[in-house]
Design a protein around this motif. Sequence first.
Motif, PDB file in Angstrom:
ATOM      1  N   ILE A   1       4.937   8.758  11.120  1.00  0.00           N
ATOM      2  CA  ILE A   1       6.310   8.668  10.616  1.00  0.00           C
ATOM      3  C   ILE A   1       6.321   8.874   9.112  1.00  0.00           C
ATOM      4  CG2 ILE A   1       7.215   7.250  12.477  1.00  0.00           C
ATOM      5  CD1 ILE A   1       6.776   4.800  10.707  1.00  0.00           C
ATOM      6  N   GLY A   2       5.223   9.377   8.587  1.00  0.00           N
ATOM      7  CA  GLY A   2       5.136   9.642   7.158  1.00  0.00           C
ATOM      8  C   GLY A   2       3.727   9.374   6.666  1.00  0.00           C
ATOM      9  N   PHE A   3       3.473   9.868   5.458  1.00  0.00           N
ATOM     10  CA  PHE A   3       2.155   9.652   4.882  1.00  0.00           C
ATOM     11  C   PHE A   3       2.105   8.335   4.114  1.00  0.00           C
ATOM     12  CE2 PHE A   3      -0.311  13.279   5.852  1.00  0.00           C
ATOM     13  CZ  PHE A   3       0.551  14.355   5.944  1.00  0.00           C
ATOM     14  N   SER A   4       1.025   7.593   4.326  1.00  0.00           N
ATOM     15  CA  SER A   4       0.716   6.445   3.479  1.00  0.00           C
ATOM     16  C   SER A   4      -0.128   6.974   2.335  1.00  0.00           C
ATOM     17  CB  SER A   4      -0.063   5.397   4.268  1.00  0.00           C
ATOM     18  OG  SER A   4      -0.493   4.363   3.405  1.00  0.00           O
ATOM     19  N   TYR A   5       0.309   6.722   1.123  1.00  0.00           N
ATOM     20  CA  TYR A   5      -0.407   7.266  -0.038  1.00  0.00           C
ATOM     21  C   TYR A   5      -0.361   6.238  -1.150  1.00  0.00           C
ATOM     22  CZ  TYR A   5      -2.098  10.715  -3.406  1.00  0.00           C
ATOM     23  OH  TYR A   5      -2.848  11.402  -4.321  1.00  0.00           O
ATOM     24  N   HIS A   6      -1.519   5.658  -1.474  1.00  0.00           N
ATOM     25  CA  HIS A   6      -1.566   4.646  -2.511  1.00  0.00           C
ATOM     26  C   HIS A   6      -2.978   4.539  -3.062  1.00  0.00           C
ATOM     27  CE1 HIS A   6      -2.287   2.648   1.384  1.00  0.00           C
ATOM     28  NE2 HIS A   6      -3.168   1.919   0.722  1.00  0.00           N
ATOM     29  N   PHE A   7      -3.084   3.949  -4.254  1.00  0.00           N
ATOM     30  CA  PHE A   7      -4.350   3.873  -4.969  1.00  0.00           C
ATOM     31  C   PHE A   7      -4.723   2.401  -5.125  1.00  0.00           C
ATOM     32  CE2 PHE A   7      -3.099   7.987  -5.247  1.00  0.00           C
ATOM     33  CZ  PHE A   7      -2.241   8.340  -6.272  1.00  0.00           C
ATOM     34  N   ASP A   8      -5.797   1.983  -4.460  1.00  0.00           N
ATOM     35  CA  ASP A   8      -6.082   0.548  -4.417  1.00  0.00           C
ATOM     36  C   ASP A   8      -7.085   0.075  -5.459  1.00  0.00           C
ATOM     37  OD1 ASP A   8      -8.476   0.315  -1.644  1.00  0.00           O
ATOM     38  OD2 ASP A   8      -8.228   1.822  -3.225  1.00  0.00           O
ATOM     39  N   VAL A   9      -7.813   0.991  -6.060  1.00  0.00           N
ATOM     40  CA  VAL A   9      -8.759   0.616  -7.118  1.00  0.00           C
ATOM     41  C   VAL A   9      -8.624   1.631  -8.246  1.00  0.00           C
ATOM     42  CG1 VAL A   9     -11.145   0.142  -7.754  1.00  0.00           C
ATOM     43  CG2 VAL A   9     -10.370  -0.305  -5.405  1.00  0.00           C
ATOM     44  N   TRP A  10      -8.546   1.126  -9.474  1.00  0.00           N
ATOM     45  CA  TRP A  10      -8.374   1.975 -10.641  1.00  0.00           C
ATOM     46  C   TRP A  10      -9.453   1.675 -11.676  1.00  0.00           C
ATOM     47  CZ3 TRP A  10      -3.667   4.884 -11.937  1.00  0.00           C
ATOM     48  CH2 TRP A  10      -2.677   4.815 -10.949  1.00  0.00           C
ATOM     49  N   GLY A  11      -9.813   2.672 -12.470  1.00  0.00           N
ATOM     50  CA  GLY A  11     -10.610   2.432 -13.653  1.00  0.00           C
ATOM     51  C   GLY A  11      -9.724   1.930 -14.781  1.00  0.00           C
ATOM     52  N   ARG A  12     -10.339   1.498 -15.875  1.00  0.00           N
ATOM     53  CA  ARG A  12      -9.589   0.961 -17.003  1.00  0.00           C
ATOM     54  C   ARG A  12      -8.984   2.068 -17.861  1.00  0.00           C
ATOM     55  NH1 ARG A  12     -10.767  -4.539 -18.882  1.00  0.00           N
ATOM     56  NH2 ARG A  12      -9.878  -3.749 -20.812  1.00  0.00           N
ATOM     57  N   GLY A  13      -9.440   3.283 -17.647  1.00  0.00           N
ATOM     58  CA  GLY A  13      -8.885   4.399 -18.410  1.00  0.00           C
ATOM     59  C   GLY A  13      -9.700   4.721 -19.641  1.00  0.00           C
TER      60      GLY A  13
ATOM     61  N   TYR B   1       2.160  -1.499  -0.899  1.00  0.00           N
ATOM     62  CA  TYR B   1       1.890  -0.199  -0.294  1.00  0.00           C
ATOM     63  C   TYR B   1       2.615  -0.117   1.041  1.00  0.00           C
ATOM     64  CZ  TYR B   1      -1.555  -2.496   2.725  1.00  0.00           C
ATOM     65  OH  TYR B   1      -2.163  -3.303   3.639  1.00  0.00           O
ATOM     66  N   ASP B   2       2.756   1.080   1.556  1.00  0.00           N
ATOM     67  CA  ASP B   2       3.473   1.311   2.813  1.00  0.00           C
ATOM     68  C   ASP B   2       4.837   0.631   2.802  1.00  0.00           C
ATOM     69  OD1 ASP B   2       0.587   1.342   5.105  1.00  0.00           O
ATOM     70  OD2 ASP B   2       1.267   2.715   3.543  1.00  0.00           O
ATOM     71  N   ASP B   3       5.535   0.791   1.716  1.00  0.00           N
ATOM     72  CA  ASP B   3       6.903   0.290   1.483  1.00  0.00           C
ATOM     73  C   ASP B   3       6.982  -1.207   1.239  1.00  0.00           C
ATOM     74  OD1 ASP B   3       8.554   2.431   3.988  1.00  0.00           O
ATOM     75  OD2 ASP B   3       7.756   2.876   1.989  1.00  0.00           O
TER      76      ASP B   3
ATOM     77  N   GLY C   1      11.956   9.891   1.198  1.00  0.00           N
ATOM     78  CA  GLY C   1      12.612  10.022   2.490  1.00  0.00           C
ATOM     79  C   GLY C   1      11.671  10.362   3.628  1.00  0.00           C
ATOM     80  N   SER C   2      10.453  10.799   3.312  1.00  0.00           N
ATOM     81  CA  SER C   2       9.504  11.225   4.341  1.00  0.00           C
ATOM     82  C   SER C   2       8.227  10.402   4.381  1.00  0.00           C
ATOM     83  CB  SER C   2       9.104  12.687   4.110  1.00  0.00           C
ATOM     84  OG  SER C   2      10.201  13.554   4.164  1.00  0.00           O
ATOM     85  N   ASN C   3       7.913   9.753   3.291  1.00  0.00           N
ATOM     86  CA  ASN C   3       6.617   9.073   3.181  1.00  0.00           C
ATOM     87  C   ASN C   3       6.768   7.650   2.662  1.00  0.00           C
ATOM     88  OD1 ASN C   3       5.086  11.462   3.948  1.00  0.00           O
ATOM     89  ND2 ASN C   3       5.654  12.283   1.935  1.00  0.00           N
ATOM     90  N   PHE C   4       5.670   6.923   2.730  1.00  0.00           N
ATOM     91  CA  PHE C   4       5.692   5.520   2.332  1.00  0.00           C
ATOM     92  C   PHE C   4       5.539   5.388   0.812  1.00  0.00           C
ATOM     93  CE2 PHE C   4       5.704   3.512   6.452  1.00  0.00           C
ATOM     94  CZ  PHE C   4       5.243   4.520   7.285  1.00  0.00           C
ATOM     95  N   VAL C   5       6.078   4.296   0.295  1.00  0.00           N
ATOM     96  CA  VAL C   5       6.122   4.066  -1.141  1.00  0.00           C
ATOM     97  C   VAL C   5       5.141   2.966  -1.541  1.00  0.00           C
ATOM     98  CG1 VAL C   5       7.574   3.318  -3.081  1.00  0.00           C
ATOM     99  CG2 VAL C   5       8.525   4.788  -1.287  1.00  0.00           C
TER     100      VAL C   5
END
Lengths: 125, 111
Positions: free
Chosen positions: A106-118, B50-52, B30-34
């Motif tokens: 029903i859509g893409f899950s897209y997220h970043f769970d670990v980050w560097g300090r930059g 994550y995932d809204d 509208g199409s993907n998770f936030v």
Amino acid sequence: QVQLQESGPGLVKPSGTLSLTCAVFGASLNNTNWWIWVRQAPGMGLEWIGQIYHRGSTNYNPSLKSRVTISLNKSRNEFSLNLNSVTAADSAVYYCARGEYYDLLIGFSYHFDVWGRGTLVTVSS
Amino acid sequence: QSVLTQPPSVSAAPGQRVTISCSGSSSNIGSNFVAWYQHFPGTAPKLLIYDDDKRPSGIPDRFSGSKSGTSATLGITGLQTGDEADYYCGTWDNSLSGGGVFGGGTKVTVL
């Protein structure tokens, strides 16, 4: 605990190439993750640069695509960013991150769970 | 100009509630998770939602996320001085010129 650490020159000359490395600790680049580069110019928001999958496939920001390359070094458990023909507009803090990117139908899950300090990169002569 | 639109700033007194909106389009929100990130300048951004509406382990339930159509919202209840930071929404954009996209960021000020 997974940790990411950026490294590279803090000063790059105009028209030169910006090269950064992200060392990954506590996780393997062979995991089913995406490995991400994001930047933040002074006074601006976050900008997605691109990503690479453990199998080597990549996606890039269309505005940077002609100048950017992201690659893996699995033997060193690192991934890298190369950005050529840089200008002052490329001056920014550059972050690496670990990404989750999968299709939930029903859509893409897209997220970043670990980050560097930059790491701050300044483009100047 | 960011693909996703956030208010530049919001503020409230300690203990109060704030909400941050994130507006996009059918090809992204509208199409993907936030996802939502908290960023203190000079430090690594942190994944809050994550995932809204899901919280990673360790994120207090004072932080919540929701989505309706092409807009998402981050809520912070029981506002604390330590919540004063920049907050960003992000997602994937399916368009030909897409990829990962962020909002412009919202500065939360605790009065």
